[in-house]
Design a protein around this motif. Structure first.
Motif, short mmCIF file in Angstrom:
data_model
loop_
_atom_site.label_atom_id
_atom_site.label_comp_id
_atom_site.label_asym_id
_atom_site.label_seq_id
_atom_site.Cartn_x
_atom_site.Cartn_y
_atom_site.Cartn_z
N VAL A 38 20.80 -33.40 -14.88
CA VAL A 38 21.13 -33.07 -13.49
C VAL A 38 21.41 -31.57 -13.37
N GLY A 39 22.15 -30.99 -14.33
CA GLY A 39 22.43 -29.56 -14.32
C GLY A 39 21.17 -28.72 -14.41
N ASN A 40 20.25 -29.12 -15.29
CA ASN A 40 18.97 -28.42 -15.42
C ASN A 40 18.16 -28.49 -14.13
N ASN A 41 18.16 -29.67 -13.49
CA ASN A 41 17.41 -29.83 -12.24
C ASN A 41 17.99 -28.96 -11.14
N GLN A 42 19.32 -28.91 -11.04
CA GLN A 42 19.96 -28.06 -10.03
C GLN A 42 19.65 -26.59 -10.29
N LEU A 43 19.71 -26.20 -11.55
CA LEU A 43 19.42 -24.81 -11.92
C LEU A 43 17.97 -24.45 -11.59
N ASN A 44 17.04 -25.32 -11.95
CA ASN A 44 15.62 -25.07 -11.66
C ASN A 44 15.35 -25.05 -10.16
N ALA A 45 15.98 -25.96 -9.42
CA ALA A 45 15.78 -26.00 -7.97
C ALA A 45 16.29 -24.73 -7.31
N THR A 46 17.46 -24.26 -7.72
CA THR A 46 18.01 -23.03 -7.14
C THR A 46 17.15 -21.83 -7.50
N THR A 47 16.71 -21.76 -8.76
CA THR A 47 15.85 -20.65 -9.19
C THR A 47 14.54 -20.64 -8.42
N ASP A 48 13.94 -21.81 -8.22
CA ASP A 48 12.69 -21.90 -7.46
C ASP A 48 12.90 -21.51 -5.99
N THR A 49 14.01 -21.95 -5.41
CA THR A 49 14.33 -21.58 -4.02
C THR A 49 14.49 -20.08 -3.90
N LEU A 50 15.17 -19.48 -4.86
CA LEU A 50 15.37 -18.03 -4.86
C LEU A 50 14.05 -17.28 -5.02
N ARG A 51 13.20 -17.77 -5.91
CA ARG A 51 11.88 -17.14 -6.12
C ARG A 51 11.06 -17.18 -4.83
N LYS A 52 11.07 -18.31 -4.14
CA LYS A 52 10.34 -18.43 -2.88
C LYS A 52 10.92 -17.50 -1.82
N ILE A 108 17.51 -17.66 6.94
CA ILE A 108 18.68 -17.87 6.06
C ILE A 108 18.27 -18.95 5.07
N VAL A 109 18.25 -18.61 3.79
CA VAL A 109 17.87 -19.55 2.73
C VAL A 109 19.14 -20.06 2.08
N GLU A 110 19.39 -21.37 2.22
CA GLU A 110 20.60 -21.96 1.66
C GLU A 110 20.47 -22.14 0.15
N LEU A 111 21.51 -21.81 -0.57
CA LEU A 111 21.60 -22.08 -2.01
C LEU A 111 22.54 -23.27 -2.14
N ASP A 112 21.95 -24.47 -2.27
CA ASP A 112 22.61 -25.72 -1.97
C ASP A 112 23.69 -26.23 -2.92
N TYR A 113 23.68 -25.87 -4.16
CA TYR A 113 24.53 -26.55 -5.13
C TYR A 113 25.83 -25.81 -5.38
N PRO A 114 26.97 -26.47 -5.17
CA PRO A 114 28.27 -25.82 -5.45
C PRO A 114 28.51 -25.59 -6.94
N THR A 115 27.72 -26.22 -7.80
CA THR A 115 27.87 -26.05 -9.24
C THR A 115 27.12 -24.83 -9.75
N ILE A 116 26.41 -24.14 -8.86
CA ILE A 116 25.57 -22.99 -9.21
C ILE A 116 26.18 -21.72 -8.62
N THR A 117 26.22 -20.67 -9.43
CA THR A 117 26.59 -19.35 -8.91
C THR A 117 25.39 -18.42 -9.05
N THR A 118 25.20 -17.58 -8.05
CA THR A 118 24.08 -16.66 -8.03
C THR A 118 24.60 -15.25 -7.84
N SER A 119 24.03 -14.31 -8.58
CA SER A 119 24.44 -12.91 -8.43
C SER A 119 23.20 -12.02 -8.52
N TYR A 120 23.34 -10.82 -7.98
CA TYR A 120 22.27 -9.82 -8.02
C TYR A 120 22.91 -8.50 -8.45
N ASN A 121 22.21 -7.72 -9.23
CA ASN A 121 22.81 -6.50 -9.78
C ASN A 121 22.82 -5.33 -8.79
N ARG A 122 22.53 -5.59 -7.53
CA ARG A 122 22.61 -4.59 -6.46
C ARG A 122 23.20 -5.26 -5.23
#
Length: 182
Positions: A38-52, A108-122
């Protein structure tokens, strides 16, 4: 009255206890791996959403013929990466790095999972009308609370690549020998 035991149906208490015990052992053994899946699926889904979403930012800047920005935020009207819940995509003709009017907002692109944190270096990611990213390479880090993570690296030419495990140790690395930490 004849009592014929062969016609009775049902389970004995012993059969029920044994079945329940086997079921509990099976659940106990498979639950950790299910949590990891489940964690891997959430991580992959968030990464794919971010890439899109990053691809959308670049495509919109080329289509509109002016600078378009993507930034992490927890509110729909300004960039704020303290606890990002979404990625704002907006026109930035005045080059402020924030949407100045509601008309500037593209998506506005929602990052859906509360178990995921996202950061950007800028503070934000901006693309020119030619599809080039501003500044140097940018990196989005996506981390699950179980310690697993992914990196999306955006080159100055606008190319997006997902960081990989170079040495086969199970840890994603931005460059060989430099694993990410979540």
């Amino acid at each position: 009255m004849q009592n014929n035991r062969h016609n009775q149906r049902g389970l004995t208490l012993l059969e029920l206890l044994i079945t329940t015990g086997i079921l509990m052992i099976t659940i106990t053994l498979t639950l950790p791996s299910l949590t990891s899946v489940v964690g891997n699926n959430q991580l992959n889904a968030t990464t794919d959403t971010l890439r899109k979403a990053i691809t959308l930012v670049r495509a919109e800047s080329i289509k509109r013929g002016h600078r378009v920005v993507g930034c992490l935020s927890d509110k729909p009207d300004a960039c704020n990466s303290s606890r990002p819940l979404q990625l704002l995509v907006f026109s930035d003709r005045d080059r402020t790095g924030d949407p100045t009017t509601t008309g500037d907002l593209i998506k506005i692109v929602e990052l859906d999972y509360p178990t995921i944190t996202t950061s950007y270096n800028r503070s934000y990611l901006a693309f020119s009308p030619l599809g080039y990213a501003s500044g140097t390479n940018g990196t989005f880090k996506v981390c699950h609370r179980n310690g697993q993570g992914e990196l999306l690296v955006i080159s100055t030419l606008g190319r997006i690549r997902k960081a990989v495990d170079y040495d086969g140790d199970g840890l994603v690395e931005k460059t060989p020998g430099t694993p990410i930490t979540c």
